[in-house]
Design a protein around this motif. Structure first.
Motif, mmCIF file in Angstrom:
data_model
loop_
_atom_site.group_PDB
_atom_site.id
_atom_site.type_symbol
_atom_site.label_atom_id
_atom_site.label_comp_id
_atom_site.label_asym_id
_atom_site.label_seq_id
_atom_site.Cartn_x
_atom_site.Cartn_y
_atom_site.Cartn_z
ATOM 1 N N ASP A 132 9.789 3.058 16.772
ATOM 2 C CA ASP A 132 9.287 2.489 15.399
ATOM 3 C C ASP A 132 8.431 3.587 15.019
ATOM 4 O OD1 ASP A 132 10.276 0.160 16.174
ATOM 5 O OD2 ASP A 132 8.421 -0.834 16.762
ATOM 6 N N TYR A 133 8.515 3.697 13.574
ATOM 7 C CA TYR A 133 7.782 4.582 12.931
ATOM 8 C C TYR A 133 7.388 4.122 11.428
ATOM 9 C CZ TYR A 133 12.104 5.574 10.256
ATOM 10 O OH TYR A 133 12.962 5.346 9.274
ATOM 11 N N SER A 134 6.306 4.994 10.920
ATOM 12 C CA SER A 134 6.057 4.637 9.475
ATOM 13 C C SER A 134 5.987 6.042 8.615
ATOM 14 C CB SER A 134 4.696 4.408 9.460
ATOM 15 O OG SER A 134 4.518 3.065 10.094
ATOM 16 N N GLU A 135 6.505 5.562 7.370
ATOM 17 C CA GLU A 135 6.586 6.573 6.480
ATOM 18 C C GLU A 135 6.003 5.853 5.024
ATOM 19 O OE1 GLU A 135 7.156 9.881 6.249
ATOM 20 O OE2 GLU A 135 8.075 10.071 8.216
ATOM 21 N N ASN A 136 5.960 6.758 3.946
ATOM 22 C CA ASN A 136 5.694 6.237 2.484
ATOM 23 C C ASN A 136 6.986 5.770 1.712
ATOM 24 O OD1 ASN A 136 3.056 7.786 3.871
ATOM 25 N ND2 ASN A 136 2.373 6.457 2.262
ATOM 26 N N TRP A 137 6.866 5.140 0.893
ATOM 27 C CA TRP A 137 7.802 4.737 -0.040
ATOM 28 C C TRP A 137 7.283 4.858 -1.623
ATOM 29 C CZ3 TRP A 137 7.971 0.421 -3.287
ATOM 30 C CH2 TRP A 137 7.050 -0.531 -3.082
ATOM 31 N N VAL A 138 8.041 5.038 -2.502
ATOM 32 C CA VAL A 138 7.682 4.956 -3.823
ATOM 33 C C VAL A 138 8.844 4.726 -4.708
ATOM 34 C CG1 VAL A 138 7.982 7.344 -4.631
ATOM 35 C CG2 VAL A 138 6.431 6.048 -5.618
ATOM 36 N N ASP A 152 0.763 -1.195 0.137
ATOM 37 C CA ASP A 152 -0.030 0.044 -0.136
ATOM 38 C C ASP A 152 0.820 1.267 -0.035
ATOM 39 O OD1 ASP A 152 1.036 0.176 2.741
ATOM 40 O OD2 ASP A 152 -0.928 0.119 3.612
ATOM 41 N N GLY A 153 2.128 1.064 -0.165
ATOM 42 C CA GLY A 153 3.106 2.332 -0.204
ATOM 43 C C GLY A 153 3.613 2.746 1.147
ATOM 44 N N THR A 154 3.304 1.940 2.211
ATOM 45 C CA THR A 154 3.723 2.508 3.630
ATOM 46 C C THR A 154 5.348 1.781 3.827
ATOM 47 O OG1 THR A 154 2.660 0.732 4.815
ATOM 48 C CG2 THR A 154 1.461 2.914 4.414
ATOM 49 N N PHE A 155 5.903 2.337 4.879
ATOM 50 C CA PHE A 155 7.261 1.901 5.130
ATOM 51 C C PHE A 155 7.378 1.972 6.544
ATOM 52 C CE2 PHE A 155 11.476 3.341 6.309
ATOM 53 C CZ PHE A 155 12.491 2.294 5.899
ATOM 54 N N THR A 156 7.628 0.723 7.059
ATOM 55 C CA THR A 156 7.617 0.655 8.560
ATOM 56 C C THR A 156 9.105 0.481 8.832
ATOM 57 O OG1 THR A 156 5.567 0.031 8.471
ATOM 58 C CG2 THR A 156 7.044 -0.296 10.455
ATOM 59 N N HIS A 157 9.602 1.142 9.753
ATOM 60 C CA HIS A 157 11.123 1.067 10.448
ATOM 61 C C HIS A 157 10.617 0.564 11.970
ATOM 62 C CE1 HIS A 157 15.289 2.669 11.049
ATOM 63 N NE2 HIS A 157 15.169 1.549 11.685
ATOM 64 N N ILE A 158 11.079 -0.785 12.126
ATOM 65 C CA ILE A 158 11.364 -1.354 13.555
ATOM 66 C C ILE A 158 12.532 -1.220 13.978
ATOM 67 C CG2 ILE A 158 10.861 -3.528 14.866
ATOM 68 C CD1 ILE A 158 9.060 -4.318 12.767
ATOM 69 N N VAL A 159 12.676 -0.300 14.833
ATOM 70 C CA VAL A 159 14.195 0.314 15.456
ATOM 71 C C VAL A 159 14.849 -1.077 16.328
ATOM 72 C CG1 VAL A 159 13.594 2.431 15.219
ATOM 73 C CG2 VAL A 159 13.172 1.340 17.396
ATOM 74 N N ASN A 160 13.974 -1.871 16.826
ATOM 75 C CA ASN A 160 14.708 -3.150 17.529
ATOM 76 C C ASN A 160 13.822 -4.261 17.315
ATOM 77 O OD1 ASN A 160 15.593 -4.834 19.303
ATOM 78 N ND2 ASN A 160 16.012 -3.600 21.046
ATOM 79 N N SER A 161 14.258 -5.300 16.747
ATOM 80 C CA SER A 161 13.268 -6.395 16.041
ATOM 81 C C SER A 161 13.385 -7.457 17.440
ATOM 82 C CB SER A 161 13.574 -6.882 14.968
ATOM 83 O OG SER A 161 14.955 -7.292 14.858
#
Length: 543
Positions: free
Chosen positions: A239-245, A188-197
């Motif tokens: 953790d945060y979310s952005e978008n990617w394309v 869906d175009g979202t990018f999730t960065h998990i900072v400590n998996s």
């Protein structure tokens, strides 16, 4: 007594109220921002292209009276832009109208908003194989491939060699806050960065740490960590979310992440990651330019968890010798010498070419060695480079990144020969063919060993198939130990030989790179053949 308590209480409340009034006065006058102006610059816009050049990229500048910072909203995506300047890529194909909202923040957090509508043209659609590789069936989780040499590094801006100036060794940055990060690209175009998996079991824990460049990492917020050189290690983050394309400026596939989203190591900049290579399954080599335009930062990312290997784990990780082909012109004479002429009986294989040391047959151009076979009308010229007498070694891992020539009759080879071949005549000296290819059998790769018990047409070898052998670079590797010899393409083993003390594979060998034409292996030469090259990005030997 009651009256005395009332008087005391009244005095305390009055003092507290007065104190609060004095603290409130430090804010000054609270004035909402006004006169918001949003100026869009659609990249490539002119009289002929009123909606831009098709890249979908728009640069925005917002100004307002009494504004301290700004936030942009592009529908599903939001970007904080303290300076009022940002960039966004619209990816819906065709000309589309987008509503952009800007929130201007003033003293005490008061805000005002303004909106504009813009028409933007987007003409680029990412290829299906790229989207499939990046996203999978809907979302795919990536990490820095910490176990691989050069998984993180830097080089000059615009350089053509990955991690040219510095390359991290396997596991070198294990205590920085980088390796436990995970990056999820959703359909869906979202990018999730998990900072400590590692702290998300059994419940999600959004806190962790990241790794970045000082002072650029302060864009994420203030911090108290002491710099280690020019790095900030274990910077607390969530953790945060952005978008990617995906875009392809200049034909270069590029991952664009909105806001302050990043991969691996925070470098500021435009948060655009060029895809340098994606030939290896579940692996991308990417690079980004930092916010100071000082370095290009390189990363190898993988969607396989550590330990989910293809059956190969090297025991050799220390770089012993390499040629990165970073100087244009003739190949480095400190590393390579030539075989010349047409040999005796076509080098023993009825080959059609004459080997030269001409620049047209072997030249380094922009970080790539090109060995070119050329039709002269009456014959063929090519080149055969060897490290004989300059670099000989026993045991190790040899990795060569190459793109192969095309055309019926071409016969490129990356191989090794026993250094004692003049006194211990072939096949007694031993031969290790790391890669051979027939232009008449496109995409089939041969890995072969020659020794007294198995040589020529009865040699000990196997084949594998790769995609686009002549259009994409692949890694051709041999792992040579006292116990075993493994031949690989893109880290996948497809031929294994058990080494023994009786074999010829326990003494010095040297390297050979060549493109032959025809012969007993290359087969019939296409009458329309003019020229084609084997291109090599690097040769590396580890022990």
């Amino acid at each position: 007594m009651k009256n005395r308590f009332k008087i005391i209480a009244f005095i305390l409340v009055t003092a507290l109220f007065s104190g609060c009034q004095e603290e409130d006065q430090t804010f000054g006058n609270i004035v909402a921002p006004s006169n918001i102006v949003i100026v869009p610059e659609i990249v490539g816009q002119d009289a002929t292209n009123p909606n831009g050049d098709g890249s979908g990229v728009v640069n925005f500048t917002a100004t307002a009276d009494n504004a301290l910072s700004y936030k942009f909203s592009f529908g599903n995506a939001e970007q904080n832009a303290p300076s009022g300047v940002t960039s966004y890529t619209f990816s819906n194909l065709g000309v589309n109208t987008y509503t952009v909202t800007v929130v201007a923040y003033g003293t005490g957090g008061v805000s005002s908003t303004a909106t504009i509508d813009i028409d933007v043209l987007a003409t680029y659609a990412p290829p299906a194989d790229l989207l499939s590789a990046l996203v999978g069936d809907g979302s795919k989780t990536w990490r820095i491939k910490s176990e691989k040499q050069a998984h993180f590094g830097l080089g000059p801006v615009g350089g053509a060699v990955a991690a040219e100036w510095y390359a991290a060794g396997p596991g070198e940055k294990s205590a920085t806050g980088m390796y436990d990060d995970r990056y999820i690209f959703n359909a869906d175009g979202t990018f999730t960065h998990i900072v400590n998996s590692t702290n998300d079991d059994p419940t999600v824990e959004v806190t962790g740490t990241v790794f970045g460049r000082e002072p650029l990492i302060t864009e994420l917020g203030p911090h108290s960590e002491t710099p280690v050189g020019a790095d900030i290690e274990n910077y607390p983050y969530q953790d945060y979310s952005e978008n990617w394309v995906i875009t392809a400026p200049g034909g270069v596939e590029t991952i664009n992440i909105t806001g302050l989203g990043f991969i691996g190591y925070y470098t500021g900049g435009d948060h655009k990651y060029e895809i340098f290579s994606r030939d290896i399954p579940n692996e991308f080599t990417i690079r980004t330019t930092d916010g100071n335009s000082e370095f290009d930062w390189w990363f190898i990312i993988t969607s396989e968890e550590e330990g989910a290997t293809t059956g190969f784990e090297t025991i050799y990780t220390d770089l012993l010798w390499s040629d990165e082909f970073d100087t244009n012109g003739a190949p480095n004479p400190a590393n390579w010498t030539y075989d010349l002429g047409n040999g005796t009986d076509g080098w023993g294989n009825q080959e059609a070419q004459t080997y030269t040391n001409n620049l047209e047959n072997a030249e380094v151009i922009d970080g790539v060695l090109k060995i070119t076979a050329i039709s002269t009308g009456s014959g063929y010229t090519s080149a055969r480079l060897k490290s004989e007498g300059l670099f000989d070694f026993t045991y190790g891992r040899v990795e060569v990144r190459a793109k192969l020539p095309s055309g019926g009759g071409t016969w490129p080879a990356i191989w090794m020969l026993g250094s004692n071949y003049q006194t211990n005549v072939w096949p007694a000296c031993g031969e290790i063919d790391i890669m051979e290819h027939k232009g008449n059998q496109q995409n089939t790769i041969h890995g072969t060993l020659h020794y007294p018990e198995a040589f020529a047409g009865s040699a000990d070898g196997s084949t594998t198939v790769v995609d686009a052998a002549s259009d994409q670079f692949h890694n051709y590797t041999v792992e040579w130990t006292p116990d075993v010899i493994k031949i690989l393409v893109d880290d996948t083993v497809y031929h294994t030989y058990t080494n023994t003390s009786a074999s010829p594979f326990n003494s010095d060998f040297f390297l050979i790179l060549n493109v032959a034409m025809g012969g007993t292996f290359g087969g019939d030469i296409d009458p329309a053949f003019t020229q084609s090259s084997m291109e090599i990005e690097y040769v590396r030997v580890y022990q």
